[in-house]
Scaffold this motif. Structure first.
Motif, PDB file in Angstrom:
ATOM      1  N   ALA A 212       4.902  -3.371  -6.212  1.00  0.00           N
ATOM      2  CA  ALA A 212       4.540  -3.254  -7.629  1.00  0.00           C
ATOM      3  C   ALA A 212       5.287  -2.148  -8.375  1.00  0.00           C
ATOM      4  N   PRO A 213       5.460  -0.942  -7.806  1.00  0.00           N
ATOM      5  CA  PRO A 213       6.143   0.113  -8.564  1.00  0.00           C
ATOM      6  C   PRO A 213       7.602  -0.196  -8.888  1.00  0.00           C
ATOM      7  N   PHE A 214       8.205  -1.127  -8.162  1.00  0.00           N
ATOM      8  CA  PHE A 214       9.610  -1.441  -8.397  1.00  0.00           C
ATOM      9  C   PHE A 214       9.836  -2.187  -9.712  1.00  0.00           C
ATOM     10  N   ARG A 215       8.759  -2.536 -10.406  1.00  0.00           N
ATOM     11  CA  ARG A 215       8.938  -3.115 -11.742  1.00  0.00           C
ATOM     12  C   ARG A 215       9.644  -2.118 -12.659  1.00  0.00           C
ATOM     13  N   ASP A 216       9.525  -0.840 -12.354  1.00  0.00           N
ATOM     14  CA  ASP A 216      10.265   0.205 -13.061  1.00  0.00           C
ATOM     15  C   ASP A 216      11.627   0.330 -12.396  1.00  0.00           C
ATOM     16  N   PRO A 217      12.725   0.026 -13.100  1.00  0.00           N
ATOM     17  CA  PRO A 217      14.055   0.043 -12.476  1.00  0.00           C
ATOM     18  C   PRO A 217      14.499   1.420 -12.016  1.00  0.00           C
ATOM     19  N   GLY A 218      13.818   2.473 -12.462  1.00  0.00           N
ATOM     20  CA  GLY A 218      14.166   3.817 -12.026  1.00  0.00           C
ATOM     21  C   GLY A 218      13.576   4.199 -10.687  1.00  0.00           C
ATOM     22  N   VAL A 219      12.710   3.341 -10.128  1.00  0.00           N
ATOM     23  CA  VAL A 219      12.089   3.624  -8.829  1.00  0.00           C
ATOM     24  C   VAL A 219      13.003   3.111  -7.727  1.00  0.00           C
ATOM     25  N   GLY A 220      13.407   4.010  -6.852  1.00  0.00           N
ATOM     26  CA  GLY A 220      14.282   3.633  -5.745  1.00  0.00           C
ATOM     27  C   GLY A 220      13.554   3.482  -4.428  1.00  0.00           C
ATOM     28  N   SER A 221      12.363   4.104  -4.312  1.00  0.00           N
ATOM     29  CA  SER A 221      11.605   4.018  -3.068  1.00  0.00           C
ATOM     30  C   SER A 221      10.118   4.156  -3.355  1.00  0.00           C
ATOM     31  N   VAL A 222       9.313   3.639  -2.433  1.00  0.00           N
ATOM     32  CA  VAL A 222       7.859   3.690  -2.555  1.00  0.00           C
ATOM     33  C   VAL A 222       7.288   4.191  -1.238  1.00  0.00           C
ATOM     34  N   ALA A 223       6.350   5.135  -1.339  1.00  0.00           N
ATOM     35  CA  ALA A 223       5.678   5.704  -0.168  1.00  0.00           C
ATOM     36  C   ALA A 223       4.275   5.132  -0.056  1.00  0.00           C
ATOM     37  N   PRO A 224       3.948   4.398   1.007  1.00  0.00           N
ATOM     38  CA  PRO A 224       2.578   3.914   1.202  1.00  0.00           C
ATOM     39  C   PRO A 224       1.650   5.060   1.618  1.00  0.00           C
ATOM     40  N   LEU A 225       0.358   4.783   1.611  1.00  0.00           N
ATOM     41  CA  LEU A 225      -0.621   5.663   2.223  1.00  0.00           C
ATOM     42  C   LEU A 225      -0.654   5.315   3.709  1.00  0.00           C
ATOM     43  N   VAL A 226      -0.151   6.211   4.528  1.00  0.00           N
ATOM     44  CA  VAL A 226      -0.053   5.964   5.969  1.00  0.00           C
ATOM     45  C   VAL A 226      -1.218   6.668   6.662  1.00  0.00           C
ATOM     46  N   LEU A 227      -2.043   5.887   7.348  1.00  0.00           N
ATOM     47  CA  LEU A 227      -3.228   6.401   8.034  1.00  0.00           C
ATOM     48  C   LEU A 227      -2.992   6.430   9.542  1.00  0.00           C
ATOM     49  N   VAL A 228      -3.642   7.359  10.210  1.00  0.00           N
ATOM     50  CA  VAL A 228      -3.514   7.466  11.666  1.00  0.00           C
ATOM     51  C   VAL A 228      -4.220   6.272  12.303  1.00  0.00           C
ATOM     52  N   ARG A 229      -3.509   5.505  13.110  1.00  0.00           N
ATOM     53  CA  ARG A 229      -4.084   4.262  13.633  1.00  0.00           C
ATOM     54  C   ARG A 229      -5.302   4.524  14.524  1.00  0.00           C
ATOM     55  N   SER A 230      -5.255   5.552  15.339  1.00  0.00           N
ATOM     56  CA  SER A 230      -6.383   5.850  16.218  1.00  0.00           C
ATOM     57  C   SER A 230      -7.549   6.481  15.469  1.00  0.00           C
ATOM     58  N   ARG A 231      -7.264   7.019  14.261  1.00  0.00           N
ATOM     59  CA  ARG A 231      -8.311   7.615  13.416  1.00  0.00           C
ATOM     60  C   ARG A 231      -8.013   7.274  11.963  1.00  0.00           C
ATOM     61  N   PRO A 232      -8.315   6.051  11.544  1.00  0.00           N
ATOM     62  CA  PRO A 232      -7.961   5.622  10.190  1.00  0.00           C
ATOM     63  C   PRO A 232      -8.689   6.357   9.073  1.00  0.00           C
ATOM     64  N   ASP A 233      -9.601   7.259   9.433  1.00  0.00           N
ATOM     65  CA  ASP A 233     -10.221   8.099   8.417  1.00  0.00           C
ATOM     66  C   ASP A 233      -9.370   9.331   8.122  1.00  0.00           C
ATOM     67  N   ARG A 234      -8.207   9.453   8.800  1.00  0.00           N
ATOM     68  CA  ARG A 234      -7.305  10.590   8.610  1.00  0.00           C
ATOM     69  C   ARG A 234      -5.935  10.109   8.153  1.00  0.00           C
ATOM     70  N   VAL A 235      -5.286  10.937   7.348  1.00  0.00           N
ATOM     71  CA  VAL A 235      -3.984  10.604   6.766  1.00  0.00           C
ATOM     72  C   VAL A 235      -2.852  11.077   7.673  1.00  0.00           C
ATOM     73  N   ASP A 236      -1.892  10.224   7.879  1.00  0.00           N
ATOM     74  CA  ASP A 236      -0.635  10.660   8.492  1.00  0.00           C
ATOM     75  C   ASP A 236       0.288  11.196   7.404  1.00  0.00           C
ATOM     76  N   SER A 237       0.525  10.382   6.349  1.00  0.00           N
ATOM     77  CA  SER A 237       1.335  10.876   5.233  1.00  0.00           C
ATOM     78  C   SER A 237       1.012  10.117   3.960  1.00  0.00           C
TER      79      SER A 237
END
Length: 334
Positions: free
Chosen positions: A106-131
């Motif tokens: 979705a953010p790529f609709r803006d032509p100035g966006v070159g990359s998108v960072a997802p919400l990355v969760l720790v698989r063994s503890r999905p209540d915690r953020v990896d990045s």
């Protein structure tokens, strides 16, 4: 053959035990209305990974490398083969969640966006953020936004600009990668995604964090973090980032803080018995300093060709925008 919208590139070396969950998540959450191709780059595995993929996931494009080249080489092979207008790099120890592709694109609709960072969760503890995207502190410290924090807080964060995206699951505009080049193979692994984030910014692109795009990541399942060779490589790569990519004004301001940061790091490494690989890595960096400085000419060329003036968001998580106002828009100063 129609060009797919999204190519998912999965570099894998001896990942036979990791690939089933990764590929099954892509199959289970395949998006409607988005033409998707999945590419597994088998980096000279010896565990039967390639044969297993062919047998169980015939819809996956498989690229087999004859010689193990490391993450950057495998990722670049997948990027070169990808036909999508957008490319997602996905670790073999990651799983995508429902709606990940729609939200990530979705953010790529803006032509100035070159990359998108997802919400990355720790698989063994999905209540915690990896990045929740990457940060880069001006004194030479790459870090992950939100790492170890409660996921609930970040799930309600608004989408917004961040410094860069972690290569564990980053989305890229294929056109932007063609302009700035793929991962620098000299990094091997670790901080190669931060270097790419810098180059995208030199070319005038922005990175957006999208909390509705969620990925589960089995943190560091692929690498042995006790390895002295890995610590040595990380120590060298950190200097490559600093000397190759910081704008000239930032570099002048950051030199003394950088030296202070290195001293603090060395003391910490001494307390952990890891000083020798750290010092060897810094020695490797000193030997390569002329090459790092030459790379700055490439950054200046990217700035001259950029449609938007490069702007850098440098700071420490979670307040990476605090010093953003110091980064003046530039065209050629590196």
């Amino acid at each position: 053959m129609n060009r797919p919208t999204l190519s998912v590139v999965i570099p894998s070396h001896n990942g036979r035990d990791l690939l089933p969950a990764c590929l099954e998540s892509l199959r289970s959450h395949r998006p409607d209305g988005i033409d998707l191709e999945v590419i597994v780059v088998d980096d000279a595995s010896r565990d039967g990974s390639a044969e297993w993929v062919n047998a169980h996931f015939p819809e996956v494009r498989l690229i087999r490398l004859e010689r193990n080249g490391g993450f950057c080489v495998a990722a670049n092979a997948g990027i070169a083969a990808a036909r999508g207008a957008f490319i997602q790099l996905l670790n073999n120890d990651a799983e995508v969640c429902d709606g990940w592709a729609e939200a990530g694109l979705a953010p790529f609709r803006d032509p100035g966006v070159g990359s998108v960072a997802p919400l990355v969760l720790v698989r063994s503890r999905p209540d915690r953020v990896d990045s929740a995207g990457d940060c880069y502190a001006v004194f030479g410290w790459p870090s992950k936004r939100g790492h170890g924090q409660a996921a609930e807080r970040w799930k309600h964060e608004l989408a917004g600009e961040v410094f860069g995206a972690s290569a564990s699951s980053a989305f890229y505009r294929a056109e932007a990668l063609r302009k700035v080049g793929p991962f620098d193979p000299s990094y091997g692994s670790y901080y190669e995604d931060v270097d790419l984030a810098f180059r995208l910014r030199w070319a005038g692109y922005r990175c957006v964090f999208e909390p509705n795009c969620r990925v589960l990541h089995d943190v560091s399942a692929t690498y042995d973090h006790g390895s002295p060779a890995l610590h040595r490589r990380m120590a060298k790569n950190a200097e490559a980032l600093f000397w190759s990519n910081l704008p000239a004004g930032w570099l002048a301001l950051a030199l003394v803080p950088h030296l202070g940061f290195l001293a603090v790091q060395l003391l910490w490494k001494l307390s952990k018995g890891r000083a020798w690989p750290f010092l060897l890595g810094k020695g490797d960096a000193i030997a390569e300093l002329p090459r790092f400085l030459k790379l700055r000419a490439h950054r200046r060329a990217l700035a001259r060709s950029a449609e938007a003036r490069p702007r850098f968001r440098l700071g420490v998580a979670p307040v990476e925008a605090a010093v953003d106002h110091l980064a003046q828009p530039i065209r050629a100063g590196a």
